[in-house]
Design a protein around this motif. Structure first.
Motif, PDB file in Angstrom:
ATOM      1  N   GLU A 144      40.100  50.085  43.899  1.00 20.43           N
ATOM      2  CA  GLU A 144      39.977  50.741  42.605  1.00 20.43           C
ATOM      3  C   GLU A 144      39.702  52.225  42.810  1.00 20.43           C
ATOM      4  OE1 GLU A 144      38.334  47.262  39.638  1.00 20.43           O
ATOM      5  OE2 GLU A 144      36.871  48.583  40.602  1.00 20.43           O
ATOM      6  N   GLU A 145      40.158  53.017  41.847  1.00 23.53           N
ATOM      7  CA  GLU A 145      40.072  54.469  42.033  1.00 23.53           C
ATOM      8  C   GLU A 145      38.634  54.942  42.116  1.00 23.53           C
ATOM      9  OE1 GLU A 145      38.779  54.893  37.876  1.00 23.53           O
ATOM     10  OE2 GLU A 145      39.976  53.422  38.953  1.00 23.53           O
ATOM     11  N   GLY A 146      37.723  54.344  41.367  1.00 20.03           N
ATOM     12  CA  GLY A 146      36.327  54.780  41.393  1.00 20.03           C
ATOM     13  C   GLY A 146      35.680  54.572  42.745  1.00 20.03           C
ATOM     14  N   ARG A 147      35.999  53.480  43.392  1.00 15.01           N
ATOM     15  CA  ARG A 147      35.433  53.183  44.712  1.00 15.01           C
ATOM     16  C   ARG A 147      35.947  54.135  45.785  1.00 15.01           C
ATOM     17  NH1 ARG A 147      33.707  47.942  46.147  1.00 15.01           N
ATOM     18  NH2 ARG A 147      35.304  47.863  47.786  1.00 15.01           N
ATOM     19  N   LEU A 148      37.069  54.791  45.514  1.00  9.35           N
ATOM     20  CA  LEU A 148      37.604  55.745  46.482  1.00  9.35           C
ATOM     21  C   LEU A 148      36.779  57.025  46.552  1.00  9.35           C
ATOM     22  CD1 LEU A 148      41.463  55.389  45.931  1.00  9.35           C
ATOM     23  CD2 LEU A 148      40.054  54.402  47.744  1.00  9.35           C
ATOM     24  N   ASN A 149      35.801  57.172  45.664  1.00  6.56           N
ATOM     25  CA  ASN A 149      34.887  58.307  45.755  1.00  6.56           C
ATOM     26  C   ASN A 149      33.895  58.128  46.898  1.00  6.56           C
ATOM     27  OD1 ASN A 149      35.923  59.765  43.528  1.00  6.56           O
ATOM     28  ND2 ASN A 149      34.826  58.424  42.119  1.00  6.56           N
ATOM     29  N   ASP A 150      33.730  56.892  47.357  1.00  4.50           N
ATOM     30  CA  ASP A 150      32.881  56.602  48.507  1.00  4.50           C
ATOM     31  C   ASP A 150      33.677  56.922  49.768  1.00  4.50           C
ATOM     32  OD1 ASP A 150      31.830  55.131  50.792  1.00  4.50           O
ATOM     33  OD2 ASP A 150      30.554  54.045  49.391  1.00  4.50           O
ATOM     34  N   PRO A 151      33.222  57.860  50.614  1.00  6.25           N
ATOM     35  CA  PRO A 151      34.028  58.260  51.782  1.00  6.25           C
ATOM     36  C   PRO A 151      34.319  57.119  52.753  1.00  6.25           C
ATOM     37  CG  PRO A 151      31.810  59.182  51.897  1.00  6.25           C
ATOM     38  CD  PRO A 151      31.967  58.627  50.520  1.00  6.25           C
ATOM     39  N   ILE A 152      33.407  56.156  52.875  1.00 13.23           N
ATOM     40  CA  ILE A 152      33.626  55.036  53.788  1.00 13.23           C
ATOM     41  C   ILE A 152      34.688  54.099  53.227  1.00 13.23           C
ATOM     42  CG2 ILE A 152      32.560  53.010  54.853  1.00 13.23           C
ATOM     43  CD1 ILE A 152      29.961  54.569  55.021  1.00 13.23           C
ATOM     44  N   LEU A 153      34.606  53.785  51.929  1.00  9.58           N
ATOM     45  CA  LEU A 153      35.605  52.925  51.301  1.00  9.58           C
ATOM     46  C   LEU A 153      36.964  53.617  51.265  1.00  9.58           C
ATOM     47  CD1 LEU A 153      33.596  51.450  48.284  1.00  9.58           C
ATOM     48  CD2 LEU A 153      34.075  50.378  50.489  1.00  9.58           C
ATOM     49  N   ARG A 154      36.946  54.913  51.039  1.00  6.08           N
ATOM     50  CA  ARG A 154      38.189  55.688  50.993  1.00  6.08           C
ATOM     51  C   ARG A 154      38.902  55.632  52.338  1.00  6.08           C
ATOM     52  NH1 ARG A 154      38.213  61.995  49.149  1.00  6.08           N
ATOM     53  NH2 ARG A 154      37.396  60.988  47.284  1.00  6.08           N
ATOM     54  N   GLU A 155      38.170  55.907  53.411  1.00  2.00           N
ATOM     55  CA  GLU A 155      38.779  55.889  54.744  1.00  2.00           C
ATOM     56  C   GLU A 155      39.272  54.494  55.098  1.00  2.00           C
ATOM     57  OE1 GLU A 155      39.124  55.693  59.122  1.00  2.00           O
ATOM     58  OE2 GLU A 155      37.735  54.568  57.857  1.00  2.00           O
ATOM     59  N   ASN A 156      38.487  53.483  54.736  1.00  2.00           N
ATOM     60  CA  ASN A 156      38.865  52.113  55.070  1.00  2.00           C
ATOM     61  C   ASN A 156      40.137  51.692  54.345  1.00  2.00           C
ATOM     62  OD1 ASN A 156      38.463  48.951  54.210  1.00  2.00           O
ATOM     63  ND2 ASN A 156      37.875  49.356  56.324  1.00  2.00           N
ATOM     64  N   PHE A 157      40.262  52.061  53.083  1.00  2.00           N
ATOM     65  CA  PHE A 157      41.453  51.706  52.322  1.00  2.00           C
ATOM     66  C   PHE A 157      42.699  52.373  52.905  1.00  2.00           C
ATOM     67  CE2 PHE A 157      44.427  53.005  48.914  1.00  2.00           C
ATOM     68  CZ  PHE A 157      44.941  51.748  48.604  1.00  2.00           C
ATOM     69  N   VAL A 158      42.627  53.674  53.136  1.00  2.00           N
ATOM     70  CA  VAL A 158      43.793  54.397  53.653  1.00  2.00           C
ATOM     71  C   VAL A 158      44.165  53.874  55.038  1.00  2.00           C
ATOM     72  CG1 VAL A 158      44.683  56.652  54.337  1.00  2.00           C
ATOM     73  CG2 VAL A 158      43.305  56.437  52.261  1.00  2.00           C
ATOM     74  N   LEU A 159      43.175  53.601  55.861  1.00  2.00           N
ATOM     75  CA  LEU A 159      43.423  53.032  57.189  1.00  2.00           C
ATOM     76  C   LEU A 159      44.192  51.724  57.079  1.00  2.00           C
ATOM     77  CD1 LEU A 159      40.848  52.701  60.066  1.00  2.00           C
ATOM     78  CD2 LEU A 159      41.943  50.656  59.187  1.00  2.00           C
ATOM     79  N   ARG A 160      43.780  50.862  56.152  1.00  2.00           N
ATOM     80  CA  ARG A 160      44.445  49.562  55.995  1.00  2.00           C
ATOM     81  C   ARG A 160      45.872  49.717  55.465  1.00  2.00           C
ATOM     82  NH1 ARG A 160      41.966  46.358  52.157  1.00  2.00           N
ATOM     83  NH2 ARG A 160      40.550  48.001  51.454  1.00  2.00           N
ATOM     84  N   VAL A 161      46.087  50.691  54.602  1.00  2.00           N
ATOM     85  CA  VAL A 161      47.441  50.927  54.096  1.00  2.00           C
ATOM     86  C   VAL A 161      48.380  51.306  55.241  1.00  2.00           C
ATOM     87  CG1 VAL A 161      48.879  52.450  52.672  1.00  2.00           C
ATOM     88  CG2 VAL A 161      46.730  51.541  51.759  1.00  2.00           C
ATOM     89  N   PHE A 162      47.932  52.228  56.099  1.00  2.00           N
ATOM     90  CA  PHE A 162      48.774  52.640  57.221  1.00  2.00           C
ATOM     91  C   PHE A 162      48.993  51.486  58.196  1.00  2.00           C
ATOM     92  CE2 PHE A 162      48.102  56.874  55.621  1.00  2.00           C
ATOM     93  CZ  PHE A 162      49.232  57.573  56.042  1.00  2.00           C
ATOM     94  N   ALA A 163      47.975  50.675  58.419  1.00  2.00           N
ATOM     95  CA  ALA A 163      48.120  49.540  59.332  1.00  2.00           C
ATOM     96  C   ALA A 163      49.082  48.498  58.763  1.00  2.00           C
ATOM     97  CB  ALA A 163      46.752  48.906  59.597  1.00  2.00           C
ATOM     98  N   TYR A 164      48.952  48.206  57.476  1.00  2.00           N
ATOM     99  CA  TYR A 164      49.824  47.205  56.861  1.00  2.00           C
ATOM    100  C   TYR A 164      51.275  47.698  56.840  1.00  2.00           C
ATOM    101  CZ  TYR A 164      51.226  43.484  53.657  1.00  2.00           C
ATOM    102  OH  TYR A 164      51.838  42.389  53.087  1.00  2.00           O
TER     103      TYR A 164
END
Length: 313
Positions: A144-164
């Motif tokens: 969710e967009e709001g959770r992307l304000n958290d730097p740890i959640l943001r990095e984890n999401f983008v990392l998973r997108v690139f891996a997938y």
């Protein structure tokens, strides 16, 4: 420049599709992620014919069923939303991630208000479109967009997108035992930083390639990989990997350089330095002392540096 395809709630890109005719533009998505992601916007409510502005809809529990109704009781769009959602998500085989609008009765990923209980509204629901999306694509990175304000959640999401996306490229190019093993070889240290037990389990799984069908092993592998990466890496996990990487240089560095690297990793582990500092030092030594095995490690560059996602980790 090639960009990874990612689904997104249309309102987050500034489209005036919300109930009040407004939007919920995300600056991070629109300005930073858009440099690397080709967004595929969807608004389920507009797609089923609800205009903007419009009466708000909400999730209501009636007779054990979850319904999507107008807040003024004027209409029920449950069947239309479910039909659209089930059809749409079947078409989304080309995306590598999805960013949803929080709290929405159609797009909310979690904690959406559900009315009709004894206590009034309970934050226990999932939007109808979001539920269909996650059920149809259980491995897809979703946030969710709001959770992307958290730097740890943001990095984890983008990392998973690139891996997938990397996995999708592997499968699109033709699966083979050699390519699967090479893929895992590149991801070893990234997995280790997130989940040491998954690192060991995935290694054992690939060790049984001759005993099972390749397709079955690959299916189990990607499920294990994505589950491991969903677990957020902490300082202990990163420090463990950094010490492993340090070992590759012990015969190449001077005593002073070895001490500097060890101290930098220690300071990161105890919270005195961000992750970027020991990583930068390791990359520097890798340029001076090339090592093909280390150079291919996704851990060192899991996403573009321009996103600055590891600056505050």
């Amino acid at each position: 420049m090639y960009k990874i395809k990612v689904g997104i709630s249309a309102c987050l890109l500034g489209a005036p599709v919300r109930y009040d005719g407004g939007h919920k533009r995300s600056v991070f998505c629109e300005r930073e992620l858009a440099e690397h992601f080709d967004f595929h916007p969807v608004c389920p409510e507009m797609a089923i014919g609800l205009g903007a502005p419009r009466p708000t809809i909400r999730l209501v529990r009636r007779d054990g069923q979850l319904r999507a109704e107008a807040s003024n009781g004027a209409f029920d769009v449950t069947d239309q939303l479910i039909a659209f959602s089930e059809q749409k998500v079947r078409e989304l085989h080309f995306i590598s991630g999805y960013i949803l609008c929080a709290k929405s009765p159609s797009c909310g990923m979690e904690r959406v208000k559900v009315y009709g209980g004894a206590q009034g509204a309970a934050k226990e629901g999932v939007g109808l479109y979001a539920r269909a999306l996650m059920e149809a694509h259980p491995l897809l990175p979703v946030e969710e967009e709001g959770r992307l304000n958290d730097p740890i959640l943001r990095e984890n999401f983008v990392l998973r997108v690139f891996a997938y996306h990397d996995w999708q490229q592997l499968m699109g190019g033709g699966l083979s035992a050699a390519r699967l093993i090479a893929f895992h070889s590149r991801y070893k240290y990234l997995v280790l930083s997130h989940a040491p037990e998954a690192y060991r389990a995935l290694g054992r799984l690939l060790g049984r390639l001759k005993e099972r069908s390749l397709v079955a092993v690959a299916d189990e592998y990607i499920r294990g990989l994505m589950a491991a990466l969903t677990r957020r890496a902490n300082r202990k996990g990163h420090s463990n990997v950094l010490q492993h990487l340090q070992g590759y240089f012990k015969r190449r560095l001077t005593a002073g350089q070895r001490q500097e690297l060890a101290e930098t990793i220690h300071k990161y582990r105890v919270g005195l330095l961000p992750l970027l500092v020991p990583l930068t030092l390791i990359r520097h030594y890798l340029r001076e002392h090339p090592n093909p095995y280390l150079e291919q490690q996704v851990y060192l560059n899991p996403h573009p540096e321009t996103l600055k996602l590891r600056y505050s980790l």
